[in-house]
Design an enzyme around this catalytic site. Structure first.
Site, mmCIF file in Angstrom:
data_model
loop_
_atom_site.group_PDB
_atom_site.id
_atom_site.type_symbol
_atom_site.label_atom_id
_atom_site.label_comp_id
_atom_site.label_asym_id
_atom_site.label_seq_id
_atom_site.Cartn_x
_atom_site.Cartn_y
_atom_site.Cartn_z
ATOM 1 N N HIS A 1 1.842 4.653 -3.003
ATOM 2 C CA HIS A 1 2.014 6.114 -2.977
ATOM 3 C C HIS A 1 3.205 6.527 -3.833
ATOM 4 O O HIS A 1 3.142 7.522 -4.562
ATOM 5 C CB HIS A 1 2.219 6.585 -1.536
ATOM 6 C CG HIS A 1 0.975 6.596 -0.706
ATOM 7 N ND1 HIS A 1 -0.146 7.310 -1.064
ATOM 8 C CD2 HIS A 1 0.675 5.980 0.477
ATOM 9 C CE1 HIS A 1 -1.086 7.140 -0.141
ATOM 10 N NE2 HIS A 1 -0.613 6.335 0.800
ATOM 11 N N GLU B 1 -5.953 6.854 -1.526
ATOM 12 C CA GLU B 1 -5.953 5.569 -0.828
ATOM 13 C C GLU B 1 -6.544 4.463 -1.706
ATOM 14 O O GLU B 1 -6.143 3.294 -1.602
ATOM 15 C CB GLU B 1 -6.755 5.665 0.476
ATOM 16 C CG GLU B 1 -6.206 6.641 1.506
ATOM 17 C CD GLU B 1 -4.809 6.262 1.968
ATOM 18 O OE1 GLU B 1 -4.522 5.059 2.062
ATOM 19 O OE2 GLU B 1 -4.010 7.170 2.222
ATOM 20 N N HIS C 1 0.836 -1.206 0.000
ATOM 21 C CA HIS C 1 0.000 0.000 0.000
ATOM 22 C C HIS C 1 0.873 1.259 0.000
ATOM 23 O O HIS C 1 0.636 2.198 -0.774
ATOM 24 C CB HIS C 1 -0.914 -0.018 1.224
ATOM 25 C CG HIS C 1 -1.774 1.196 1.359
ATOM 26 N ND1 HIS C 1 -3.102 1.214 1.007
ATOM 27 C CD2 HIS C 1 -1.491 2.458 1.802
ATOM 28 C CE1 HIS C 1 -3.599 2.422 1.232
ATOM 29 N NE2 HIS C 1 -2.647 3.187 1.722
ATOM 30 N N GLU C 2 1.891 1.289 0.844
ATOM 31 C CA GLU C 2 2.768 2.459 0.904
ATOM 32 C C GLU C 2 3.579 2.604 -0.378
ATOM 33 O O GLU C 2 3.836 3.723 -0.839
ATOM 34 C CB GLU C 2 3.695 2.356 2.115
ATOM 35 C CG GLU C 2 2.981 2.295 3.459
ATOM 36 C CD GLU C 2 2.051 3.477 3.681
ATOM 37 O OE1 GLU C 2 2.380 4.585 3.225
ATOM 38 O OE2 GLU C 2 0.989 3.279 4.306
#
Length: 708
Positions: free
Chosen positions: A583, A631, A579-580
């Site tokens: 970004h 997100e 998930h990070e």
């Protein structure tokens, strides 16, 4: 961004649950699909990749021929059919949740993370049943997500339903035999299912209409499911049918019209394909991503327009030949059902309150006449009308979003309540079918789990959510925000980087080596180059959180709190890292730092950034909406790494409070995760029931109560 109480719990019901209520039906763009490469991937040290084959499934072109009577094809045609079938089997093996044409049928394999329960043979309604993978897409995908293989037989509308019954059975038998022994176990239960006209054909199959296959097809079935059964004749359904269309003097006119339409279709096909390609290209060039998806391209001609429009001249031809109504008619069918329909076949009857043409209760009485007891027949009446199974929400014209995602950002449109309500009604239909379907036998051989794949050449545009793109453009147009963002990145990123070096643990081969392996495993799958990979720091903090920052002139870095590592197992930590990485993959760095500054508050910021705090507060609403949209892109990255939804969902549930158990060192049990999805479904239903007035208010004023 931060995943602690401030961000996760703020939108736990309206955000996190909205994100998971779609049951993670994200297959990525066409670009992602074209880059998939099957490779064995386990929890292994960095860069190590196995070379074993992906599975032991036999995908050779050899095919068991059906025992059904078919015309003998030429050698060239037969060879081409074998090659097409072998390619289709290979695609089913490597691309679950993707429609594949196999032996003339449309086949949909369940996602690899869902236990296989059985097989559904689906027959659709008049006209729309010619392209079930288009008109029934959402409905059939929902069934696949419950563990059912879907074999949908495309049928052209015809009054000769004896012939349609034979074609339907043959169109199921050929792909089923091709799959059995390679990807399907013959012990898996098979269910017949029909909607409206398709239910009529399914009844005829049960009564032995297709004599050549009745001894083969019907014994396979564990049960039959009839949706919106309606045996009415065309004369009873269409006003002035006998008085106008079936008159003898109309036959030459209809014959001529049928021939002209057939010739016109053959001439227009290439021109229509070219026009669709141009329309799709032009729509994208002016920013209408949703419009481009609706238009499609030349492939849409073969997939949709040809099978649907080609039915019209065939019907005119049938009338010209003197076939003016269904054969057998409803009276003959009513006589045959009590006498010929199997007495021990479990039956699920599904009707809708708003369907005035439905004859399900009459059909139930006919079925019970031929049985000694009422057992084995279940009738359920649902909300909605006959069109519930064919509900497919079209993407929004500009950005290609849907009502569910717009609700996640509290930016509903005028008609989103109705769309959510229609989706909830279809979900209720799927739930009823899922309850009827029995679990697979314990000794049935289930297809081995497909190994994880590496996404070589993956670009941010492949996974970036449309709402992310929209909100980023909106944010970048705000006057002065670009300068403020650069100042915050320079001040905040540098300060936190120094703090991480001095008071946190740098992850590497000697410190937290298992986290280091998980990081590089996720980077390999997302195709993050060596020089672009971030550092990871573990910080002592009782609040479970993870966030990504970029310091000017420094390597990007991810910070994990010790409370997060204590709460999650290795698979879940990998999902958080993925998930990070999303970004970074989507170039969120500048806006992410600004959003983090808005969350931290003035007292927590270094002095240079603290001066800009009043300015940042003025954009906090837009920053919040951007962060929610970003997100969604990053959750896609987590799904692409996990390549099954339950681990990322387990992370969300644990951060929402579901981790307060003694099972922190493994993902939460499936039952608990499904209960959370049911909780999310309650939110969807509440949104759908809010009515048009609520939607108008939300559309006009942006539902500002969701902004912080």
């Amino acid at each position: 961004g931060p995943k602690g109480r401030r961000s996760r719990q703020r939108g736990a019901t309206a955000g996190a649950q909205q994100a998971v209520s779609s049951r993670f039906d994200f297959a990525g763009s066409a670009a992602v699909q074209s880059k998939l490469r099957t490779t064995e991937q386990t929890m292994m040290p960095r860069r190590q990749r196995a070379s074993e084959p992906s599975s032991a499934i036999d995908l050779s072109p050899a095919r068991k021929e059906s025992s059904l009577p078919v015309a003998a094809p030429s050698s060239a045609i037969a060879d081409r059919a074998l090659m097409d079938d072998a390619a289709a089997l290979q695609k089913l093996n490597t691309s679950p949740s993707t429609w594949v044409t196999l032996a003339g049928a449309k086949v949909l394999r369940p996602p690899v993370w869902v236990p296989t329960k059985g097989v559904v043979h689906f027959i659709g309604d008049a006209f729309v049943g010619a392209a079930p993978q288009v008109f029934y897409d959402r409905f059939l995908r929902s069934l696949a997500q419950r563990g059912l293989w879907v074999i949908a037989t495309p049928l052209s509308t015809s009054f000769d339903q004896q012939r349609l019954s034979e074609e339907a059975a043959d169109c199921f038998e050929r792909p089923y035999r091709a799959l059995t022994g390679r990807m399907l176990d013959s012990k898996l239960p098979v269910y017949g299912m029909g909607h409206a006209m398709g239910a009529r054909i399914a009844v005829q199959l049960g009564c032995g209409a297709a004599e050549a296959v009745s001894s083969v097809y019907m014994p396979r079935l564990r049960g039959q499911i009839f949706i919106s059964y309606s045996p009415q004749s065309v004369a009873e359904s269409v006003p002035f049918w006998k008085e106008f269309f079936t008159r003898d003097e109309m036959r030459p006119v209809l014959r001529s019209l049928s021939e002209r339409l057939t010739r016109a279709g053959a001439v227009a096909e290439p021109m229509v394909g070219t026009a669709l390609d141009f329309g799709s290209f032009f729509s994208r060039s002016i920013g209408l991503e949703g419009g481009a998806r609706i238009i499609g391209g030349k492939d849409r001609v073969e997939e949709l327009y040809n099978p649907v429009l080609a039915q019209i001249p065939k019907i005119f031809g049938d009338i010209a030949d003197g076939i003016g109504d269904f054969k057998p008619d409803d009276r003959e069918l009513a006589k045959r059902v009590p006498r010929e329909y199997p007495k021990d076949m479990p039956v699920l009857l599904l009707s809708f309150q708003g369907d005035s043409a439905d004859q399900t209760r009459t059909f139930e009485k006919l079925l019970r006449k031929g049985r000694r007891s009422a057992e084995g027949i279940e009738l359920i009446e649902l909300q909605g009308g006959r069109d519930v199974p064919t509900f497919n929400e079209q993407p929004e014209l500009f950005h290609g979003t849907d009502a569910l995602n717009r609700a996640a950002l509290s930016s509903e449109g005028l008609f989103d309540a109705g769309l959510l309500s229609a989706g909830s009604k279809q979900d209720a239909l799927v739930d009823a079918i899922d309850r009827f379907v029995a679990p697979a036998p314990e000794d049935a051989k289930i297809l081995p789990k497909t190994p994880r794949v590496f996404l070589e050449g993956l670009q941010s545009s492949d996974i970036r959510h449309p709402l992310d793109l929209r909100q980023t453009r909106t944010l970048s147009r705000l006057p002065g925000i670009g300068v403020a963002a650069r100042q915050v990145v320079a001040a905040l990123g540098g300060q936190i980087y120094k703090d991480s070096i001095t008071s946190s643990i740098l992850v590497g081969e000697q410190q937290y080596p298992w986290v280091n392996d998980l990081l590089h495993s996720a980077c390999d799958i997302l195709d993050v180059s060596e020089e672009s990979r971030p550092q990871v720091y573990v910080k002592q903090n009782p609040e479970p959180a993870a966030y990504t920052l970029i310091a000017e002139g420094k390597q990007p870095f991810i910070v994990l709190h010790t409370a997060l590592l204590d709460m999650l197992c290795e698979e879940e930590v990998e999902a958080v890292l993925a998930h990070e990485l999303g970004h970074l993959k989507c170039d969120h760095g500048t806006w992410l730092s600004l959003a983090n500054a808005a969350h931290m508050g003035a007292s927590s910021l270094p002095l240079p950034a603290r001066i800009l705090q009043p300015f940042i507060d003025g954009f906090q609403g837009e920053l919040y909406k951007w962060q929610r949209a970003a997100e969604l892109s990053c959750d896609r990255a987590a799904l692409l790494v996990a390549q099954e939804p339950w681990v990322p969902l387990s992370v969300i549930v644990k951060l929402s409070g579901g981790g307060a158990t003694n099972m922190s060192r493994r993902p939460l049990p499936r039952e608990q995760l499904e209960a959370f999805l049911d909780q999310a479904k309650m939110y969807d239903e509440a949104k759908g029931e809010s009515g048009l007035f609520s939607s108008i208010i939300g559309g006009l004023f942006g539902n500002r109560s969701g902004m912080h």
